[in-house]
Structures are given as C-alpha cells and as structure tokens.
Scaffold this motif. Structure first.
Motif, PDB file in Angstrom:
ATOM      1  N   GLU A   1       0.713  -1.327   0.062  1.00 56.68           N
ATOM      2  CA  GLU A   1       0.015   0.195  -0.011  1.00 56.68           C
ATOM      3  C   GLU A   1       0.857   1.235  -0.228  1.00 56.68           C
ATOM      4  N   PRO A   2       0.521   2.300  -0.925  1.00 58.65           N
ATOM      5  CA  PRO A   2       1.248   3.541  -0.721  1.00 58.65           C
ATOM      6  C   PRO A   2       1.158   3.939   0.544  1.00 58.65           C
ATOM      7  N   THR A   3       2.392   4.698   1.027  1.00 54.54           N
ATOM      8  CA  THR A   3       2.453   5.670   2.276  1.00 54.54           C
ATOM      9  C   THR A   3       1.538   6.567   2.289  1.00 54.54           C
ATOM     10  N   ASP A   4       1.372   7.092   3.565  1.00 54.59           N
ATOM     11  CA  ASP A   4       0.628   8.363   3.535  1.00 54.59           C
ATOM     12  C   ASP A   4       1.067   9.351   2.753  1.00 54.59           C
ATOM     13  N   GLU A   5       2.328   9.572   2.862  1.00 53.25           N
ATOM     14  CA  GLU A   5       2.861  10.538   2.112  1.00 53.25           C
ATOM     15  C   GLU A   5       2.622  10.623   0.501  1.00 53.25           C
ATOM     16  N   GLN A   6       2.802   9.190  -0.001  1.00 56.17           N
ATOM     17  CA  GLN A   6       2.508   8.883  -1.352  1.00 56.17           C
ATOM     18  C   GLN A   6       1.029   8.966  -1.657  1.00 56.17           C
ATOM     19  N   LYS A   7       0.203   8.799  -0.723  1.00 58.33           N
ATOM     20  CA  LYS A   7      -1.294   9.080  -0.882  1.00 58.33           C
ATOM     21  C   LYS A   7      -1.790  10.515  -1.236  1.00 58.33           C
ATOM     22  N   GLY A   8      -1.132  11.364  -0.277  1.00 52.45           N
ATOM     23  CA  GLY A   8      -1.343  12.748  -0.324  1.00 52.45           C
ATOM     24  C   GLY A   8      -2.772  13.036   0.124  1.00 52.45           C
ATOM     25  N   SER A   9      -3.512  13.635  -0.796  1.00 55.05           N
ATOM     26  CA  SER A   9      -5.028  13.816  -0.367  1.00 55.05           C
ATOM     27  C   SER A   9      -5.971  12.924  -0.780  1.00 55.05           C
ATOM     28  N   ARG A  10      -5.547  11.732  -1.501  1.00 54.40           N
ATOM     29  CA  ARG A  10      -6.299  10.590  -2.098  1.00 54.40           C
ATOM     30  C   ARG A  10      -6.671   9.975  -1.071  1.00 54.40           C
ATOM     31  N   VAL A  11      -7.793   9.291  -1.400  1.00 49.18           N
ATOM     32  CA  VAL A  11      -8.362   8.153  -0.467  1.00 49.18           C
ATOM     33  C   VAL A  11      -8.099   6.838  -1.082  1.00 49.18           C
ATOM     34  N   CYS A  12      -7.505   6.028  -0.599  1.00 52.63           N
ATOM     35  CA  CYS A  12      -7.201   4.679  -1.260  1.00 52.63           C
ATOM     36  C   CYS A  12      -8.195   3.528  -1.000  1.00 52.63           C
ATOM     37  N   SER A  13      -8.224   2.611  -1.986  1.00 53.62           N
ATOM     38  CA  SER A  13      -8.934   1.220  -1.763  1.00 53.62           C
ATOM     39  C   SER A  13      -8.395   0.337  -2.572  1.00 53.62           C
ATOM     40  N   TRP A  14      -8.401  -1.033  -2.312  1.00 54.82           N
ATOM     41  CA  TRP A  14      -7.800  -2.087  -3.008  1.00 54.82           C
ATOM     42  C   TRP A  14      -8.656  -2.551  -3.993  1.00 54.82           C
ATOM     43  N   ASP A  15      -8.323  -2.906  -5.378  1.00 50.46           N
ATOM     44  CA  ASP A  15      -8.901  -3.118  -6.532  1.00 50.46           C
ATOM     45  C   ASP A  15      -8.552  -4.510  -6.729  1.00 50.46           C
ATOM     46  N   GLU A  16      -9.514  -5.600  -6.127  1.00 51.83           N
ATOM     47  CA  GLU A  16      -9.107  -7.039  -6.240  1.00 51.83           C
ATOM     48  C   GLU A  16      -8.935  -7.415  -7.525  1.00 51.83           C
ATOM     49  N   SER A  17      -9.894  -7.249  -8.551  1.00 53.51           N
ATOM     50  CA  SER A  17      -9.845  -7.615  -9.805  1.00 53.51           C
ATOM     51  C   SER A  17      -8.654  -7.243 -10.782  1.00 53.51           C
ATOM     52  N   ASN A  18      -7.897  -5.994 -10.484  1.00 48.22           N
ATOM     53  CA  ASN A  18      -6.763  -5.656 -11.149  1.00 48.22           C
ATOM     54  C   ASN A  18      -5.536  -5.747 -10.265  1.00 48.22           C
ATOM     55  N   GLN A  19      -5.811  -6.118  -9.131  1.00 47.76           N
ATOM     56  CA  GLN A  19      -4.707  -6.492  -8.013  1.00 47.76           C
ATOM     57  C   GLN A  19      -3.789  -5.107  -8.073  1.00 47.76           C
ATOM     58  N   GLN A  20      -4.529  -4.030  -7.570  1.00 50.45           N
ATOM     59  CA  GLN A  20      -3.831  -2.628  -7.413  1.00 50.45           C
ATOM     60  C   GLN A  20      -4.741  -2.021  -6.491  1.00 50.45           C
ATOM     61  N   TRP A  21      -3.743  -0.835  -6.125  1.00 48.49           N
ATOM     62  CA  TRP A  21      -4.458   0.286  -5.348  1.00 48.49           C
ATOM     63  C   TRP A  21      -5.072   1.276  -6.141  1.00 48.49           C
ATOM     64  N   LEU A  22      -5.992   1.855  -5.612  1.00 49.29           N
ATOM     65  CA  LEU A  22      -6.703   3.118  -6.592  1.00 49.29           C
ATOM     66  C   LEU A  22      -6.577   4.257  -5.530  1.00 49.29           C
ATOM     67  N   GLY A  23      -6.337   5.332  -6.044  1.00 47.10           N
ATOM     68  CA  GLY A  23      -6.474   6.532  -5.203  1.00 47.10           C
ATOM     69  C   GLY A  23      -7.366   7.604  -5.969  1.00 47.10           C
ATOM     70  N   GLU A  24      -8.398   8.091  -5.019  1.00 55.57           N
ATOM     71  CA  GLU A  24      -9.271   8.733  -5.680  1.00 55.57           C
ATOM     72  C   GLU A  24      -9.182  10.161  -4.765  1.00 55.57           C
ATOM     73  N   GLU A  25      -8.848  11.276  -5.677  1.00 52.00           N
ATOM     74  CA  GLU A  25      -9.010  12.525  -5.154  1.00 52.00           C
ATOM     75  C   GLU A  25      -9.879  13.602  -6.023  1.00 52.00           C
ATOM     76  N   PHE A  26     -10.346  14.512  -5.170  1.00 53.75           N
ATOM     77  CA  PHE A  26     -11.109  15.554  -6.015  1.00 53.75           C
ATOM     78  C   PHE A  26     -10.205  16.624  -6.621  1.00 53.75           C
ATOM     79  N   VAL A  27     -10.419  17.041  -7.714  1.00 54.08           N
ATOM     80  CA  VAL A  27      -9.669  18.085  -8.546  1.00 54.08           C
ATOM     81  C   VAL A  27     -10.713  18.872  -9.092  1.00 54.08           C
ATOM     82  N   ASP A  28     -10.674  20.269  -8.710  1.00 52.84           N
ATOM     83  CA  ASP A  28     -11.723  21.092  -9.370  1.00 52.84           C
ATOM     84  C   ASP A  28     -13.156  20.622  -9.119  1.00 52.84           C
ATOM     85  N   GLY A  29     -13.360  20.062  -8.108  1.00 51.33           N
ATOM     86  CA  GLY A  29     -14.906  19.365  -7.898  1.00 51.33           C
ATOM     87  C   GLY A  29     -15.220  18.128  -8.597  1.00 51.33           C
TER      88      GLY A  29
END
Length: 133
Positions: free
Chosen positions: A90-118
């Motif tokens: 999992e990315p560290t807190d510093e690497q996450k920045g303002s993103r909210v992370c979740s695990w994508d089991e289908s693709n075996q990867q971490w996804l990060g969601e952030e809001f940019v300009d709404g």
C-alpha cells in the motif's frame, strides 16, 4: 465493569460476542453458555490479547490471538504482525497525499481517488515507479 467473551466454533471462527459481568471467570462463562466440543469461549479485550475478537474473524489457539476477517482472497496473513497484507504494498500516507485509497481486487492494484476542481479523479498506484498513473 463488563467483560467480553468470543464464542468460537470448531473451525476457530468467531461466531458471537457475549458481554458478561466483570466478576465472571472462564469457567463460569463455560458453565453459563455451555462449553462443548463445538464451541469454546475466550475473553477478548485490549488488555487481554493484542486484538479484539470480531464476528467472522478467527482465533489462533497456538498463538492465543484473534485474527480479523480476510478482506480479499489475494491477501496473505503476515505471521509476525497477524495482519492481512495485499500482494502489492500500500502507498504510504505521504504517497497518498489527499487521495482516499482502496484495493482493486480484480486488477490487483491500489486505486487513489481525489477531487480536483470538484471532479473525482481515480488513478492506479504503480509500485515500480512509486507514482500514480
């Protein structure tokens, strides 16, 4: 004060949590709820074991520890920490920045969601480059 006891089935799965008076003991709980070959009871609490029992979790009698439910099929149990770990770090807190992370089991990867300009922007974490793509 009260104590909590986990009801554990023959597969070492926690099936229920009971709240009892503080003066109850292991043997009185066994007598109260009926300890059998099918179920046993273990006290759960922050000062008793390193982790609280949770329903659908399990109990490791060899190490006298409760283990949380496995979150995803691909995750493995770290035997030192007794925590489930993703196959990709999992990315560290510093690497996450303002993103909210979740695990994508289908693709075996971490996804990060952030809001940019709404607007929601979702990116995948690339552990080889330590960057969001």
């Amino acid at each position: 004060m009260v104590k909590k006891y986990a009801k554990i089935d023959s597969l070492n799965e926690v099936v229920e949590i009971y709240v009892v008076d503080d003066n109850e003991t292991q043997s009185s709980v066994n007598a109260l709820f009926g300890s059998t070959d099918l179920f046993t009871y273990r006290e759960t609490g922050p000062s008793i074991r390193e982790r609280l029992a949770e329903i659908t979790g399990s109990y490791d009698p060899s190490n006298d520890v409760f283990i949380n439910k496995k979150p995803y099929p691909s995750w493995t149990l770290n035997n030192s920490t007794r925590e489930w770990e993703a196959p990709v770090t999992e990315p560290t807190d510093e690497q996450k920045g303002s993103r909210v992370c979740s695990w994508d089991e289908s693709n075996q990867q971490w996804l990060g969601e952030e809001f940019v300009d709404g607007s929601s922007v979702i990116q995948a974490w690339n552990p080889e480059t330590s960057s969001w793509e």
